[in-house]
Design a protein around this motif. Structure first.
Motif, PDB file in Angstrom:
ATOM      1  N   LYS A  97       0.851  -1.188   0.000  1.00  0.00           N
ATOM      2  CA  LYS A  97       0.000   0.000   0.000  1.00  0.00           C
ATOM      3  C   LYS A  97       0.888   1.240   0.000  1.00  0.00           C
ATOM      4  O   LYS A  97       1.921   1.267   0.668  1.00  0.00           O
ATOM      5  CB  LYS A  97      -0.911   0.001   1.233  1.00  0.00           C
ATOM      6  CG  LYS A  97      -1.983   1.073   1.230  1.00  0.00           C
ATOM      7  CD  LYS A  97      -2.893   0.940   2.450  1.00  0.00           C
ATOM      8  CE  LYS A  97      -3.963   2.014   2.472  1.00  0.00           C
ATOM      9  NZ  LYS A  97      -4.826   1.908   3.674  1.00  0.00           N
ATOM     10  N   ASN A 144      10.313   0.059   9.050  1.00  0.00           N
ATOM     11  CA  ASN A 144       9.495   1.092   9.695  1.00  0.00           C
ATOM     12  C   ASN A 144      10.187   2.455   9.638  1.00  0.00           C
ATOM     13  O   ASN A 144       9.538   3.489   9.406  1.00  0.00           O
ATOM     14  CB  ASN A 144       9.206   0.707  11.146  1.00  0.00           C
ATOM     15  CG  ASN A 144       8.275  -0.492  11.243  1.00  0.00           C
ATOM     16  OD1 ASN A 144       7.511  -0.771  10.327  1.00  0.00           O
ATOM     17  ND2 ASN A 144       8.347  -1.212  12.349  1.00  0.00           N
ATOM     18  N   ILE A 147       9.831   3.821   6.082  1.00  0.00           N
ATOM     19  CA  ILE A 147       8.475   4.309   5.804  1.00  0.00           C
ATOM     20  C   ILE A 147       8.237   5.667   6.456  1.00  0.00           C
ATOM     21  O   ILE A 147       7.689   6.585   5.840  1.00  0.00           O
ATOM     22  CB  ILE A 147       7.437   3.279   6.291  1.00  0.00           C
ATOM     23  CG1 ILE A 147       7.501   2.019   5.417  1.00  0.00           C
ATOM     24  CG2 ILE A 147       6.031   3.868   6.265  1.00  0.00           C
ATOM     25  CD1 ILE A 147       6.596   0.898   5.877  1.00  0.00           C
ATOM     26  N   GLU A 160       2.529   0.682   3.379  1.00  0.00           N
ATOM     27  CA  GLU A 160       2.497  -0.548   4.156  1.00  0.00           C
ATOM     28  C   GLU A 160       3.246  -1.644   3.414  1.00  0.00           C
ATOM     29  O   GLU A 160       3.334  -1.629   2.188  1.00  0.00           O
ATOM     30  CB  GLU A 160       1.048  -1.001   4.414  1.00  0.00           C
ATOM     31  CG  GLU A 160       0.250  -0.070   5.304  1.00  0.00           C
ATOM     32  CD  GLU A 160      -1.163  -0.575   5.545  1.00  0.00           C
ATOM     33  OE1 GLU A 160      -1.466  -1.726   5.115  1.00  0.00           O
ATOM     34  OE2 GLU A 160      -1.959   0.161   6.146  1.00  0.00           O
ATOM     35  N   CYS A 161       3.788  -2.603   4.192  1.00  0.00           N
ATOM     36  CA  CYS A 161       4.465  -3.762   3.627  1.00  0.00           C
ATOM     37  C   CYS A 161       3.795  -5.034   4.128  1.00  0.00           C
ATOM     38  O   CYS A 161       3.173  -5.030   5.199  1.00  0.00           O
ATOM     39  CB  CYS A 161       5.948  -3.789   4.019  1.00  0.00           C
ATOM     40  SG  CYS A 161       6.945  -2.517   3.238  1.00  0.00           S
ATOM     41  N   ASN A 162       3.930  -6.096   3.359  1.00  0.00           N
ATOM     42  CA  ASN A 162       3.476  -7.389   3.835  1.00  0.00           C
ATOM     43  C   ASN A 162       4.291  -7.811   5.053  1.00  0.00           C
ATOM     44  O   ASN A 162       5.408  -7.327   5.261  1.00  0.00           O
ATOM     45  CB  ASN A 162       3.618  -8.446   2.736  1.00  0.00           C
ATOM     46  CG  ASN A 162       2.682  -8.198   1.571  1.00  0.00           C
ATOM     47  OD1 ASN A 162       1.632  -7.566   1.734  1.00  0.00           O
ATOM     48  ND2 ASN A 162       3.047  -8.673   0.394  1.00  0.00           N
TER      49      ASN A 162
END
Length: 393
Positions: A97, A144, A147, A160-162
């Motif tokens: 995302k 994190n 991001i 967002e990441c898996n």
């Protein structure tokens, strides 16, 4: 294949780093649009992240890692494989995302083992499932930080990441982004021993990140070189000499049938236009080759003797084989309440075949036997491709 075995086409695709799904109906590799990645801004981004990476590792392990200057480059699968040891620990954390594309971390098993040993306060920790989950947690802190830094630019949000998934694989088996991508190399040092954490970001995501950080793309790149798209444009201009006939008609140029009616002035104008176009390529100082698309051979269903040699490249690679008696799910309170003598009921019936897995992927079923006081398993069924996918879910 009907017998559930891996076909030679699939083997060749795996060895070349191309997923079977990436082959089109003719067996050719589908093309991808070119991307423009500004490595200069990504280098500055990596420089800012090296200190938080070092501090996170030191906080989790209680050690004193030091970080050297990271390196950011664009490269393809073959060039990355040349950098890696034969066996690696890879952590998949694809963007889901805010950004889209492949995203994974890679490290040597020795580095992963060092991190796990320090975090678990034990020497030479085994790289089992629990250890791999520790590695996943370690790299997720770095993700994190990335991001948060990207969202501070105000150009990207909701990234967002898996959930990171770590594996211990031969380097030929890891899923590396297709085509060109960005590779971040973070050199780290502990007690005189050097380690490297590699981070691969798919080309599309890397382009989005470089743009968000203010990077230039295409002909505006800071190194002053022409992009692939620019080269294609120049090649079309210089290689063709003149526009295609359909374009000439659309632009008001006379058709060939009417050229005999043209006056001398009109003919001179056409010659002048052609001379200007040829002069453009000469003034640019470029010898533009006639570039043609590479035609990949069509993969045939029949395997020849020469193709059999490809599988020999991985014959001596070790793969983990396990036999699973069964599974179950328990609440945390039940797990903490377990003690000696606790009976755990599994989802398998008595006498039901057990699952045989290779690298955690089901491939067959069998029955448990005893051989000279040792447990063994006799293969009773080889799973088909469809059954393997069903078993995974």
């Amino acid at each position: 294949m009907s017998d559930g075995a891996i076909s030679q086409d699939e083997i060749d695709a795996l060895l070349s780093g191309v997923s079977v799904d990436g082959l089109n109906s003719s067996g050719q590799v589908g093309g991808a649009p070119s991307v423009h990645i500004d490595t200069t801004v990504l280098q500055n981004f990596a420089d800012e992240l090296k200190t938080p990476l070092m501090e996170n590792l030191n906080k989790m392990t209680g050690a004193s890692f030091t970080a050297d200057t990271p390196v950011v480059e664009t490269l393809d699968r073959d060039r990355l494989l040349a950098k890696l040891p034969e066996v690696v620990v890879d952590v998949l954390a694809d963007f889901s995302k805010g950004l889209s594309g492949d995203h994974l971390y890679i490290m040597a098993p020795e580095f992963a083992q060092k991190i796990v040993s320090l975090m678990n306060k034990e020497d030479n920790a085994d790289l089992d499932d629990m250890a791999l989950s520790v590695i996943s947690e370690a790299v997720s802190t770095h993700t994190n930080d990335e991001i948060q830094a990207l969202e501070k630019t105000g150009k990207l949000s909701g990234i967002e990441c898996n959930v990171p998934t770590a594996r211990n694989d031969p380097k030929a088996m890891i899923r590396i982004p297709q085509n060109m991508f960005a590779l971040f190399s973070y050199p780290l040092m502990l007690d005189g021993q050097g380690y490297t954490l590699w981070e691969a970001v798919g080309g599309e995501a890397a382009e989005q990140i470089s743009k968000a950080l203010g990077g230039k793309t295409g002909s505006e790149r800071q190194d002053g070189t022409l992009s692939a798209a620019d080269m294609s444009t120049v090649g079309n201009m210089a290689g063709g000499g003149m526009p295609q006939m359909s374009n000439m008609q659309q632009q008001g140029m006379p058709q060939m049938g009417n050229m005999q009616n043209m006056g001398m002035a009109q003919m001179g104008g056409m010659q002048q236009m052609m001379g200007m176009q040829q002069g453009m390529s000469q003034n640019m100082g470029m010898n533009v080759p006639n570039v043609q698309a590479l035609q990949y051979p069509i993969l045939q269903g029949n395997t020849t003797g020469g193709e059999q040699g490809n599988i020999g490249l991985i014959m001596d690679v070790y793969m983990e084989m396990t036999v699973e008696l069964g599974r179950t799910k328990k609440q945390i309170k039940d797990i903490l309440g377990m003690g000696e003598g606790t009976i755990i009921e599994l989802d398998k019936l008595a006498g039901e075949p057990v699952d045989i897995l290779v690298n955690h992927k089901p491939i067959a079923k069998g029955e448990v036997v005893v051989i000279d006081e040792n447990f063994g398993v006799r293969v009773t069924e080889i799973l088909s491709s469809l059954e393997r996918v069903t078993e995974l879910h």
